[in-house]
Design a protein around this motif. Structure first.
Motif, PDB file in Angstrom:
ATOM      1  N   ASN A   1      -3.415   7.124  17.193  1.00 18.61           N
ATOM      2  CA  ASN A   1      -4.826   6.762  17.041  1.00 18.61           C
ATOM      3  C   ASN A   1      -5.309   5.957  18.247  1.00 18.61           C
ATOM      4  O   ASN A   1      -4.519   5.404  19.014  1.00 18.61           O
ATOM      5  CB  ASN A   1      -5.062   6.012  15.728  1.00 18.61           C
ATOM      6  CG  ASN A   1      -4.324   4.681  15.663  1.00 18.61           C
ATOM      7  OD1 ASN A   1      -4.481   3.823  16.529  1.00 18.61           O
ATOM      8  ND2 ASN A   1      -3.509   4.502  14.630  1.00 18.61           N
ATOM      9  N   TRP A   2      -6.617   5.917  18.384  1.00 16.97           N
ATOM     10  CA  TRP A   2      -7.220   5.315  19.569  1.00 16.97           C
ATOM     11  C   TRP A   2      -6.933   3.822  19.686  1.00 16.97           C
ATOM     12  O   TRP A   2      -6.774   3.297  20.796  1.00 16.97           O
ATOM     13  CB  TRP A   2      -8.725   5.558  19.558  1.00 16.97           C
ATOM     14  CG  TRP A   2      -9.417   5.015  20.760  1.00 16.97           C
ATOM     15  CD1 TRP A   2     -10.313   4.003  20.811  1.00 16.97           C
ATOM     16  CD2 TRP A   2      -9.248   5.464  22.111  1.00 16.97           C
ATOM     17  NE1 TRP A   2     -10.718   3.774  22.100  1.00 16.97           N
ATOM     18  CE2 TRP A   2     -10.077   4.662  22.929  1.00 16.97           C
ATOM     19  CE3 TRP A   2      -8.483   6.465  22.712  1.00 16.97           C
ATOM     20  CZ2 TRP A   2     -10.171   4.825  24.289  1.00 16.97           C
ATOM     21  CZ3 TRP A   2      -8.569   6.625  24.089  1.00 16.97           C
ATOM     22  CH2 TRP A   2      -9.401   5.818  24.865  1.00 16.97           C
ATOM     23  N   LEU A   3      -6.857   3.127  18.561  1.00 15.33           N
ATOM     24  CA  LEU A   3      -6.590   1.686  18.598  1.00 15.33           C
ATOM     25  C   LEU A   3      -5.226   1.408  19.217  1.00 15.33           C
ATOM     26  O   LEU A   3      -5.075   0.487  20.024  1.00 15.33           O
ATOM     27  CB  LEU A   3      -6.663   1.103  17.188  1.00 15.33           C
ATOM     28  CG  LEU A   3      -8.047   1.015  16.551  1.00 15.33           C
ATOM     29  CD1 LEU A   3      -7.939   0.437  15.151  1.00 15.33           C
ATOM     30  CD2 LEU A   3      -8.983   0.162  17.410  1.00 15.33           C
ATOM     31  N   PHE A   4      -4.223   2.202  18.823  1.00 17.57           N
ATOM     32  CA  PHE A   4      -2.890   2.021  19.395  1.00 17.57           C
ATOM     33  C   PHE A   4      -2.898   2.354  20.881  1.00 17.57           C
ATOM     34  O   PHE A   4      -2.383   1.598  21.709  1.00 17.57           O
ATOM     35  CB  PHE A   4      -1.874   2.909  18.669  1.00 17.57           C
ATOM     36  CG  PHE A   4      -0.533   2.985  19.349  1.00 17.57           C
ATOM     37  CD1 PHE A   4       0.391   1.962  19.219  1.00 17.57           C
ATOM     38  CD2 PHE A   4      -0.203   4.076  20.148  1.00 17.57           C
ATOM     39  CE1 PHE A   4       1.620   2.017  19.868  1.00 17.57           C
ATOM     40  CE2 PHE A   4       1.024   4.149  20.793  1.00 17.57           C
ATOM     41  CZ  PHE A   4       1.933   3.116  20.641  1.00 17.57           C
ATOM     42  N   PHE A   5      -3.486   3.496  21.221  1.00 16.58           N
ATOM     43  CA  PHE A   5      -3.477   3.947  22.613  1.00 16.58           C
ATOM     44  C   PHE A   5      -4.182   2.951  23.525  1.00 16.58           C
ATOM     45  O   PHE A   5      -3.666   2.602  24.598  1.00 16.58           O
ATOM     46  CB  PHE A   5      -4.156   5.312  22.714  1.00 16.58           C
ATOM     47  CG  PHE A   5      -4.096   5.911  24.087  1.00 16.58           C
ATOM     48  CD1 PHE A   5      -2.991   6.629  24.495  1.00 16.58           C
ATOM     49  CD2 PHE A   5      -5.143   5.733  24.982  1.00 16.58           C
ATOM     50  CE1 PHE A   5      -2.924   7.162  25.778  1.00 16.58           C
ATOM     51  CE2 PHE A   5      -5.098   6.260  26.260  1.00 16.58           C
ATOM     52  CZ  PHE A   5      -3.977   6.984  26.660  1.00 16.58           C
ATOM     53  N   SER A   6      -5.351   2.488  23.105  1.00 20.36           N
ATOM     54  CA  SER A   6      -6.132   1.596  23.962  1.00 20.36           C
ATOM     55  C   SER A   6      -5.555   0.190  24.042  1.00 20.36           C
ATOM     56  O   SER A   6      -5.913  -0.584  24.942  1.00 20.36           O
ATOM     57  CB  SER A   6      -7.580   1.525  23.458  1.00 20.36           C
ATOM     58  OG  SER A   6      -7.617   1.064  22.118  1.00 20.36           O
ATOM     59  N   SER A   7      -4.659  -0.165  23.131  1.00 23.52           N
ATOM     60  CA  SER A   7      -4.070  -1.511  23.153  1.00 23.52           C
ATOM     61  C   SER A   7      -2.821  -1.579  24.036  1.00 23.52           C
ATOM     62  O   SER A   7      -2.242  -2.651  24.195  1.00 23.52           O
ATOM     63  CB  SER A   7      -3.712  -1.961  21.731  1.00 23.52           C
ATOM     64  OG  SER A   7      -2.725  -1.121  21.171  1.00 23.52           O
ATOM     65  N   ASN A   8      -2.417  -0.444  24.600  1.00 24.87           N
ATOM     66  CA  ASN A   8      -1.260  -0.409  25.497  1.00 24.87           C
ATOM     67  C   ASN A   8      -1.692  -0.033  26.910  1.00 24.87           C
ATOM     68  O   ASN A   8      -2.660   0.722  27.095  1.00 24.87           O
ATOM     69  CB  ASN A   8      -0.229   0.620  25.006  1.00 24.87           C
ATOM     70  CG  ASN A   8       0.537   0.149  23.798  1.00 24.87           C
ATOM     71  OD1 ASN A   8       1.538  -0.534  23.897  1.00 24.87           O
ATOM     72  ND2 ASN A   8       0.041   0.527  22.611  1.00 24.87           N
ATOM     73  N   ARG A   9      -0.979  -0.549  27.894  1.00 25.04           N
ATOM     74  CA  ARG A   9      -1.291  -0.212  29.281  1.00 25.04           C
ATOM     75  C   ARG A   9      -0.862   1.219  29.577  1.00 25.04           C
ATOM     76  O   ARG A   9       0.248   1.631  29.207  1.00 25.04           O
ATOM     77  CB  ARG A   9      -0.579  -1.164  30.242  1.00 25.04           C
ATOM     78  CG  ARG A   9      -1.046  -2.592  30.175  1.00 25.04           C
ATOM     79  CD  ARG A   9      -0.408  -3.441  31.253  1.00 25.04           C
ATOM     80  NE  ARG A   9       1.043  -3.422  31.201  1.00 25.04           N
ATOM     81  CZ  ARG A   9       1.831  -4.156  31.974  1.00 25.04           C
ATOM     82  NH1 ARG A   9       1.293  -4.976  32.867  1.00 25.04           N
ATOM     83  NH2 ARG A   9       3.152  -4.096  31.856  1.00 25.04           N
ATOM     84  N   SER A  10      -1.694   1.965  30.262  1.00 29.05           N
ATOM     85  CA  SER A  10      -1.333   3.342  30.628  1.00 29.05           C
ATOM     86  C   SER A  10      -0.125   3.361  31.556  1.00 29.05           C
ATOM     87  O   SER A  10       0.665   4.302  31.541  1.00 29.05           O
ATOM     88  CB  SER A  10      -2.519   4.042  31.293  1.00 29.05           C
ATOM     89  OG  SER A  10      -2.921   3.351  32.461  1.00 29.05           O
ATOM     90  N   SER A  11       0.042   2.294  32.345  1.00 27.18           N
ATOM     91  CA  SER A  11       1.196   2.223  33.253  1.00 27.18           C
ATOM     92  C   SER A  11       2.504   2.139  32.473  1.00 27.18           C
ATOM     93  O   SER A  11       3.534   2.657  32.920  1.00 27.18           O
ATOM     94  CB  SER A  11       1.071   1.012  34.185  1.00 27.18           C
ATOM     95  OG  SER A  11       1.068  -0.204  33.446  1.00 27.18           O
TER      96      SER A  11
ATOM     97  N   LYS B   1       8.591   5.246  18.021  1.00 26.37           N
ATOM     98  CA  LYS B   1       8.417   4.792  16.633  1.00 26.37           C
ATOM     99  C   LYS B   1       7.018   4.225  16.419  1.00 26.37           C
ATOM    100  O   LYS B   1       6.352   4.524  15.406  1.00 26.37           O
ATOM    101  CB  LYS B   1       9.479   3.742  16.303  1.00 26.37           C
ATOM    102  CG  LYS B   1       9.460   3.267  14.853  1.00 26.37           C
ATOM    103  CD  LYS B   1      10.578   2.260  14.605  1.00 26.37           C
ATOM    104  CE  LYS B   1      10.547   1.775  13.156  1.00 26.37           C
ATOM    105  NZ  LYS B   1      11.631   0.784  12.893  1.00 26.37           N
ATOM    106  N   LYS B   2       6.550   3.424  17.371  1.00 26.87           N
ATOM    107  CA  LYS B   2       5.221   2.810  17.236  1.00 26.87           C
ATOM    108  C   LYS B   2       4.119   3.867  17.295  1.00 26.87           C
ATOM    109  O   LYS B   2       3.157   3.814  16.525  1.00 26.87           O
ATOM    110  CB  LYS B   2       5.003   1.780  18.344  1.00 26.87           C
ATOM    111  CG  LYS B   2       5.784   0.490  18.147  1.00 26.87           C
ATOM    112  CD  LYS B   2       5.470  -0.511  19.262  1.00 26.87           C
ATOM    113  CE  LYS B   2       6.205  -1.826  19.050  1.00 26.87           C
ATOM    114  NZ  LYS B   2       5.916  -2.795  20.131  1.00 26.87           N
ATOM    115  N   SER B   3       4.250   4.818  18.213  1.00 27.12           N
ATOM    116  CA  SER B   3       3.211   5.845  18.350  1.00 27.12           C
ATOM    117  C   SER B   3       3.196   6.781  17.149  1.00 27.12           C
ATOM    118  O   SER B   3       2.131   7.224  16.711  1.00 27.12           O
ATOM    119  CB  SER B   3       3.390   6.641  19.645  1.00 27.12           C
ATOM    120  OG  SER B   3       4.666   7.244  19.698  1.00 27.12           O
TER     121      SER B   3
END
Length: 585
Positions: free
Chosen positions: A135-145, A342-344
């Motif tokens: 989900n977007w909340l998880f994705f946006s809360s992590n650095r793309s790097s 696991k988190k994703s």
């Protein structure tokens, strides 16, 4: 009881999780590689046995002691095939066996490499799929790097672990053959060598633990390097404009040196282990020679073969230890992989909305309604509460308000990137939920404030939204977005490569291409999120004229600060601090 205890403890280790994942992902190829290792070990054993008739043919007595029994067995095999063992025949068989072993080694090397590369590819694809479906909340809360680091460098290190594991298994199998043969010749001496080898491995256990710790340090350091690299390159225009190149270089160099130091530290641990093992092995071999010659006075043939065996065994023990240390060194990378996986997976959008063919159709002919919608990124700080608004079909609706008021969050809710904590969103009379979100997204086009273009041609960038579009449709979308004229002036028109993130184009040109890409999809709803905030007045005018021509054909949601952007909207919602203040029609 103790067996169950140690079995359960081992299954909790990262090594077991690694091996279990490996076998589950590609059982057939792994089995093929193991069978080849077993066959290679068998051919190595045949090569050892052939040394006995060779020694006999050069005049060394092989009839005494335990070697005499093996010699008699070899002679009986020759007799069974009615072959008189001569030097030429025995050497010919030996060359044949070595050749078969070499061919098998080649085959096993290729299979092992295929296993390693396939495993890396499967891990990479599985993680990438998991991240993109989160989900977007998880994705946006992590650095793309951090994602980039894991998908590239960390998984490559996990692949090195597979290489070391397979090499270790191969060496163990060949070692077993050597040990069995050596036990037949001298059980006492072989047992002594085995005990010394086991003692050395236990003695070097701290080095193995160090390898794991350093592996974690390397993962942490390379993670920082990835983040620094992407951050500095993305901000290069700002860095140059402030004349910060020297400071930027200093900061980057510091992190690069840290990575280099960790890698040197890792190699030092491996080199120290090999140094200790090699010196200890040489001392043990010398002691064994003294025992064999001066105390046991064993026959010359047995002595020669034992020395040959021990000379081959010593590097095998060393390699096993070395490979195991390398394997342990990669475990932190695999642990990082499992953690993010696991988190994703836990943050995955519901399985229904990942199905390619959802059965629930969704029609939009009347209006979109937000009914008592509440949303919060943090449970203690709601973005808005009990929000009610309506977007009529075919109308242009504007959302205005200060930064942080919740305008973009409304767009995210409408797209389905986030879901309401309370209340519902209705498309006509249908509740927007996991059962129909994919069909709904197929009807939406989104143009963001920060336009993203791939380092590819204009044509390929537009086809992202509609891969089957014809060239005529592409030019139609460019015209609708007021972008056809500037594209036609380019040397390669729609085949022009725009550069990384569209760097070869102006901000207004990039934004108009983004609008063209959105229109190529023939959307029912077009969302423009501050789409003109970063362009000049002239380009804003062209974009707004293009939007005005869509009036009545497409439902448009405009999110903006400038009054000039929303002056022709049918409905204007003013939002401040998550509340709908007034409604202008």
């Amino acid at each position: 009881m103790f067996k169950d205890f140690f079995s359960s403890r081992f299954k909790e280790t990262m090594q077991w999780k690694y091996i279990n994942t490996f076998f589950k992902m590609m059982p057939q190829k792994v089995l093929t590689a193991i069978i080849l290792m077993v066959v290679i070990s068998f051919t190595e054993g045949i090569g050892l046995v052939l040394l006995i008739p060779l020694l006999q043919l050069v005049g060394i007595d092989v009839q005494q002691g335990s070697i005499g029994q093996i010699s008699a067995y070899v002679n009986s095999i020759f007799a069974a095939f009615n072959i008189q063992p001569t030097l030429v025949i025995v050497l010919g068989i030996y060359v044949l066996v070595i050749s078969v072993t070499a061919i098998l080694y080649r085959w096993e090397t290729i299979i092992s490499l295929e296993v390693q590369t396939d495993f890396i590819s499967k891990l990479r694809k599985k993680l990438y799929s998991s991240i993109t479906n989160s989900n977007w909340l998880f994705f946006s809360s992590n650095r793309s790097s951090d994602f980039s680091h894991l998908l590239t460098d960390e998984i490559d290190r996990v692949g090195v672990g597979i290489s070391q594991l397979l090499l270790m298994v191969a060496d163990i199998m060949v070692t077993v053959v050597y040990v069995i043969f050596a036990l037949e010749l001298s059980g006492i001496i072989t047992g002594l060598v085995f005990l010394v080898g086991a003692f050395l491995i236990i003695l070097l256990n701290k080095k193995t633990e160090s390898a794991h710790l350093i592996g974690q340090e390397i993962s942490d350091a390379t993670k920082k390097l990835y983040a620094s690299t992407l951050q500095h390159l993305d901000g290069m225009k700002t860095i140059k404009s402030y004349g910060m190149q020297k400071r930027n270089y200093h900061d980057f160099s510091k992190i690069a040196d840290e990575v280099a130091d960790k890698q040197v530290k890792s190699i030092t641990v491996f080199a120290d282990t090999k140094l200790i093992f090699d010196i200890a092995s040489a001392i043990v071999l010398c002691v064994i020679i003294v025992i064999l010659v001066q105390i046991l006075a064993i026959p010359a043939a047995v002595l020669l073969i034992l020395l040959y065996l021990f000379a081959r065994l010593t590097p095998k023990f060393s390699n096993i230890q070395h490979n195991y240390q390398y394997f342990i060194n990669t475990m932190p990378s695999f642990a990082n992989y499992l953690q993010i996986l696991k988190k994703s997976e836990a943050a995955a959008e519901s399985k229904q909305d990942q199905m390619e063919n959802q059965s629930n159709e969704i029609e939009f002919t009347r209006s979109i309604k937000f009914e008592n919608v509440s949303f919060s990124y943090d449970s203690n700080k709601p973005v808005f509460k009990d929000l009610n608004l309506q977007i009529p079909s075919g109308k242009t609706v504007a959302l205005v308000g200060p930064s942080g008021a919740g305008k973009s969050t409304i767009a995210d809710l409408l797209i389905g990137l986030v879901v309401p904590t309370e209340g519902n969103i209705y498309i006509d009379s249908t509740v927007l939920d996991a059962s129909n979100i994919l069909q709904w997204r197929d009807q939406i086009s989104y143009v963001a404030q920060d336009t993203f273009l791939f380092n590819d041609s204009i044509k390929e960038n537009l086809l992202l939204s509609n891969p089957t579009a014809s060239e005529e449709e592409i030019w139609g979308a460019l015209k609708a977005a007021a972008a056809d004229k500037f594209v036609a002036r380019l040397e390669d028109d729609i085949d022009t490569v725009v550069g990384d993130r569209g760097v070869r184009l102006s901000g207004g040109e990039r934004q108009r291409l983004s609008l063209a890409r959105a229109l190529l999809r023939n959307p029912s709803v077009l969302i423009l999120d501050e789409a003109t905030s970063n362009v000049d007045v002239e380009n804003e005018k062209k974009i707004l004229e293009a939007i005005e021509k869509l009036h009545g054909d497409v439902t448009i949601l405009l999110i903006a600060h400038r009054l000039s952007t929303i002056k022709n909207a049918d409905v204007i919602y003013s939002i401040e601090k998550g509340k709908l203040l007034d409604l202008d029609v």
